[in-house]
Scaffold this active site. Sequence first.
Site, PDB file in Angstrom:
ATOM      1  N   HIS A 164       9.074  -9.407   0.867  1.00  0.00           N
ATOM      2  CA  HIS A 164       7.960  -9.123  -0.052  1.00  0.00           C
ATOM      3  C   HIS A 164       7.625 -10.325  -0.918  1.00  0.00           C
ATOM      4  O   HIS A 164       8.258 -10.533  -1.952  1.00  0.00           O
ATOM      5  CB  HIS A 164       8.339  -7.997  -1.007  1.00  0.00           C
ATOM      6  CG  HIS A 164       8.317  -6.642  -0.384  1.00  0.00           C
ATOM      7  ND1 HIS A 164       8.207  -5.504  -1.133  1.00  0.00           N
ATOM      8  CD2 HIS A 164       8.383  -6.237   0.894  1.00  0.00           C
ATOM      9  CE1 HIS A 164       8.214  -4.445  -0.328  1.00  0.00           C
ATOM     10  NE2 HIS A 164       8.333  -4.874   0.913  1.00  0.00           N
ATOM     11  N   ARG A 181       5.232 -10.316   3.653  1.00  0.00           N
ATOM     12  CA  ARG A 181       4.159  -9.465   3.159  1.00  0.00           C
ATOM     13  C   ARG A 181       3.566 -10.145   1.941  1.00  0.00           C
ATOM     14  O   ARG A 181       4.306 -10.675   1.105  1.00  0.00           O
ATOM     15  CB  ARG A 181       4.743  -8.099   2.773  1.00  0.00           C
ATOM     16  CG  ARG A 181       3.698  -7.071   2.458  1.00  0.00           C
ATOM     17  CD  ARG A 181       4.329  -5.770   2.021  1.00  0.00           C
ATOM     18  NE  ARG A 181       4.550  -5.745   0.576  1.00  0.00           N
ATOM     19  CZ  ARG A 181       4.714  -4.622  -0.127  1.00  0.00           C
ATOM     20  NH1 ARG A 181       4.722  -3.450   0.482  1.00  0.00           N
ATOM     21  NH2 ARG A 181       4.901  -4.667  -1.427  1.00  0.00           N
ATOM     22  N   TYR A 205       0.208  -2.422  -7.587  1.00  0.00           N
ATOM     23  CA  TYR A 205       1.304  -2.163  -6.651  1.00  0.00           C
ATOM     24  C   TYR A 205       1.679  -3.448  -5.902  1.00  0.00           C
ATOM     25  O   TYR A 205       0.805  -4.193  -5.451  1.00  0.00           O
ATOM     26  CB  TYR A 205       0.907  -1.093  -5.605  1.00  0.00           C
ATOM     27  CG  TYR A 205       1.866  -1.126  -4.442  1.00  0.00           C
ATOM     28  CD1 TYR A 205       3.100  -0.497  -4.528  1.00  0.00           C
ATOM     29  CD2 TYR A 205       1.582  -1.874  -3.300  1.00  0.00           C
ATOM     30  CE1 TYR A 205       4.024  -0.597  -3.502  1.00  0.00           C
ATOM     31  CE2 TYR A 205       2.497  -1.978  -2.268  1.00  0.00           C
ATOM     32  CZ  TYR A 205       3.711  -1.325  -2.381  1.00  0.00           C
ATOM     33  OH  TYR A 205       4.628  -1.445  -1.357  1.00  0.00           O
ATOM     34  N   ASP A 245      -0.085  -4.544   2.451  1.00  0.00           N
ATOM     35  CA  ASP A 245       0.006  -3.097   2.263  1.00  0.00           C
ATOM     36  C   ASP A 245      -1.116  -2.648   1.322  1.00  0.00           C
ATOM     37  O   ASP A 245      -1.148  -3.057   0.153  1.00  0.00           O
ATOM     38  CB  ASP A 245       1.380  -2.764   1.649  1.00  0.00           C
ATOM     39  CG  ASP A 245       1.708  -1.284   1.668  1.00  0.00           C
ATOM     40  OD1 ASP A 245       0.780  -0.474   1.878  1.00  0.00           O
ATOM     41  OD2 ASP A 245       2.896  -0.945   1.480  1.00  0.00           O
ATOM     42  N   HIS A 301      -1.509   0.481   0.553  1.00  0.00           N
ATOM     43  CA  HIS A 301      -0.865   1.580  -0.161  1.00  0.00           C
ATOM     44  C   HIS A 301      -1.764   2.792  -0.362  1.00  0.00           C
ATOM     45  O   HIS A 301      -1.922   3.286  -1.491  1.00  0.00           O
ATOM     46  CB  HIS A 301      -0.282   1.080  -1.485  1.00  0.00           C
ATOM     47  CG  HIS A 301       1.116   1.552  -1.731  1.00  0.00           C
ATOM     48  ND1 HIS A 301       1.439   2.436  -2.719  1.00  0.00           N
ATOM     49  CD2 HIS A 301       2.272   1.298  -1.087  1.00  0.00           C
ATOM     50  CE1 HIS A 301       2.741   2.690  -2.693  1.00  0.00           C
ATOM     51  NE2 HIS A 301       3.272   2.007  -1.696  1.00  0.00           N
ATOM     52  N   GLU A 334      -1.257  -2.349   6.347  1.00  0.00           N
ATOM     53  CA  GLU A 334      -0.483  -1.113   6.246  1.00  0.00           C
ATOM     54  C   GLU A 334      -1.161  -0.076   5.358  1.00  0.00           C
ATOM     55  O   GLU A 334      -1.735  -0.429   4.327  1.00  0.00           O
ATOM     56  CB  GLU A 334       0.885  -1.483   5.661  1.00  0.00           C
ATOM     57  CG  GLU A 334       1.809  -0.327   5.456  1.00  0.00           C
ATOM     58  CD  GLU A 334       3.096  -0.764   4.761  1.00  0.00           C
ATOM     59  OE1 GLU A 334       3.393  -1.980   4.750  1.00  0.00           O
ATOM     60  OE2 GLU A 334       3.777   0.103   4.215  1.00  0.00           O
ATOM     61  N   GLU A 346       5.060   5.553   6.550  1.00  0.00           N
ATOM     62  CA  GLU A 346       6.266   5.587   5.710  1.00  0.00           C
ATOM     63  C   GLU A 346       6.419   6.920   4.983  1.00  0.00           C
ATOM     64  O   GLU A 346       7.530   7.271   4.594  1.00  0.00           O
ATOM     65  CB  GLU A 346       6.298   4.412   4.722  1.00  0.00           C
ATOM     66  CG  GLU A 346       5.237   4.486   3.637  1.00  0.00           C
ATOM     67  CD  GLU A 346       5.269   3.285   2.689  1.00  0.00           C
ATOM     68  OE1 GLU A 346       5.474   2.168   3.176  1.00  0.00           O
ATOM     69  OE2 GLU A 346       5.090   3.488   1.488  1.00  0.00           O
ATOM     70  N   ARG A 350       5.799   3.240  10.832  1.00  0.00           N
ATOM     71  CA  ARG A 350       6.507   2.852   9.609  1.00  0.00           C
ATOM     72  C   ARG A 350       7.665   3.759   9.214  1.00  0.00           C
ATOM     73  O   ARG A 350       8.358   3.498   8.218  1.00  0.00           O
ATOM     74  CB  ARG A 350       5.494   2.810   8.455  1.00  0.00           C
ATOM     75  CG  ARG A 350       4.507   1.675   8.551  1.00  0.00           C
ATOM     76  CD  ARG A 350       5.143   0.346   8.246  1.00  0.00           C
ATOM     77  NE  ARG A 350       5.416   0.216   6.819  1.00  0.00           N
ATOM     78  CZ  ARG A 350       6.482  -0.396   6.325  1.00  0.00           C
ATOM     79  NH1 ARG A 350       7.405  -0.899   7.105  1.00  0.00           N
ATOM     80  NH2 ARG A 350       6.643  -0.489   5.012  1.00  0.00           N
ATOM     81  N   GLU A 385      11.130  -4.156   7.890  1.00  0.00           N
ATOM     82  CA  GLU A 385      10.963  -4.571   6.496  1.00  0.00           C
ATOM     83  C   GLU A 385      12.338  -4.778   5.871  1.00  0.00           C
ATOM     84  O   GLU A 385      13.242  -3.967   6.046  1.00  0.00           O
ATOM     85  CB  GLU A 385      10.193  -3.476   5.727  1.00  0.00           C
ATOM     86  CG  GLU A 385       9.917  -3.810   4.276  1.00  0.00           C
ATOM     87  CD  GLU A 385       9.132  -2.700   3.575  1.00  0.00           C
ATOM     88  OE1 GLU A 385       9.085  -1.579   4.117  1.00  0.00           O
ATOM     89  OE2 GLU A 385       8.572  -2.953   2.502  1.00  0.00           O
ATOM     90  N   TRP A 388      -1.451   6.244  -5.548  1.00  0.00           N
ATOM     91  CA  TRP A 388      -0.745   5.042  -5.992  1.00  0.00           C
ATOM     92  C   TRP A 388      -0.273   4.253  -4.781  1.00  0.00           C
ATOM     93  O   TRP A 388       0.183   4.803  -3.803  1.00  0.00           O
ATOM     94  CB  TRP A 388       0.485   5.407  -6.851  1.00  0.00           C
ATOM     95  CG  TRP A 388       1.212   4.145  -7.241  1.00  0.00           C
ATOM     96  CD1 TRP A 388       0.800   3.217  -8.142  1.00  0.00           C
ATOM     97  CD2 TRP A 388       2.470   3.671  -6.729  1.00  0.00           C
ATOM     98  NE1 TRP A 388       1.736   2.193  -8.223  1.00  0.00           N
ATOM     99  CE2 TRP A 388       2.742   2.453  -7.360  1.00  0.00           C
ATOM    100  CE3 TRP A 388       3.372   4.182  -5.779  1.00  0.00           C
ATOM    101  CZ2 TRP A 388       3.907   1.708  -7.087  1.00  0.00           C
ATOM    102  CZ3 TRP A 388       4.508   3.459  -5.515  1.00  0.00           C
ATOM    103  CH2 TRP A 388       4.773   2.213  -6.164  1.00  0.00           C
TER     104      TRP A 388
END
Length: 416
Positions: A122, A147, A159, A224, A226, A250, A276, A297, A353, A416
């Site tokens: 990250h 990422r 985020y 991402d 999110h 993502e 995810e 994910r 990840e 979020w």
Amino acid sequence: MRIANVEVLVSSPGRNFVTLRITTDDGVVGLGDATLNGRELAAAAYLTEHVAPLLIGRDAHQIEDTWQYLYRGAYWRRGPVTMASIAAVDTALWDIKAKVAGLPLYQLLGGKSRSGLLVYGHASGAELPELFDSIHEHLDEGYRAVRVQTGIPGLPSVYGVASSRNASAGADAGSDTRYDYEPARRNAIPVEETWDTRAYLRHAPTVFDAVRNEFGPELPLLHDAHHRLTPIQAAKLGKSLEPYDLFWLEDVTPAENQDALRRVREHTTTPLAIGEVFNTIWDYKQLFEEQLIDYVRSPVTHAGGITALRRIFDYAAVYQIKSGVHGPTDVSPVGLAAAIHLGIAIPNFGIQEYMQHSPVTHEVFETTYTFSDGMLAPSEAPGLGVDYNDEAASAFAYAGAYLPVNRLLDGSMHDW
Ligand code: GCO
Ligand code: MG
């Protein structure tokens, strides 16, 4: 070999974790992860009150039958609490079976299909200079894929962006520019963030343009979104990022409505990753059959364990869809170890990840997997290769912590 003892271990070495420990009548111990970030005690209670009593006396070798017993037997199917709980039991039983066989778990899944798992870390920064520093730090550590998340002009926090060099304060103090949102205001209500989709859609392509100019065309870059965009906004983002050749984009849109991904796909060739927050194979049915995504994910922890996730990957392979397992720090080292064993064995591995747990987390979870040259690999220790240190854990009591919530500029609740 019967199950003699089932313990639900809740501890907080740097962040909260729920771990299941199963012990057989001949003393073999297996571990499973049931951590559900921000709702940990729901999974702990489900296991303690409704699962542990059913396991005592069962044949520890009957992994598939136990999975079916807990899934069909609950009557109330699916859902994150149920599936994280089943996942913990399933993982612990695989750990036990592999220890009894005297083999690292991946050997029971068919053996190695590769020498290591390519991972991504990250990288983030509120502004480009911090982002570039963070990418350099990751490259120096050996990462071969990153990422990329940045701040958005006009929004105080976003985020995926480390708020400072000590973003993971408290027990985790001293961590670098890597993003982590835990422990976020322990024993307090969730932090509120604000969001502006138009500002984001304008800003994101400029970030990737700058990163490609600085780091060149080779480095695999991920991003991402999110769950924040509508299908047409997601389509627009995918299209605007095409020149920067992302490894994946993502969670561009929430996927309860799987049709939404069809709209995105119609407009962009940017590869898509999703899942995810999914729990079962059913969440992927339309996405797979219409080839609406490229990467899966789901982690072992939230999708019903090794047994269930392997089934999802086999189904994905029919459509040339690959794994991209969720590996934030809220998946415990037990959940990560399970993913490493599965990832090294399956034919359609994509990427893993790897945020890296803090040293304090590793005081409790003693791991044997290795990270070098941007690759994770399992050890040759029998089972998962993870031990839980009770004495260390006793120093880290659970304290409630929530993920942030998100509002639009006018105050409306948003994803979020
Ligand atoms: C990721 C995820 C995480 C989640 C977190 C929630 O891609 O790693 O989106 O950052 O937000 O796991 O608990
Ligand atoms: Mg994500």
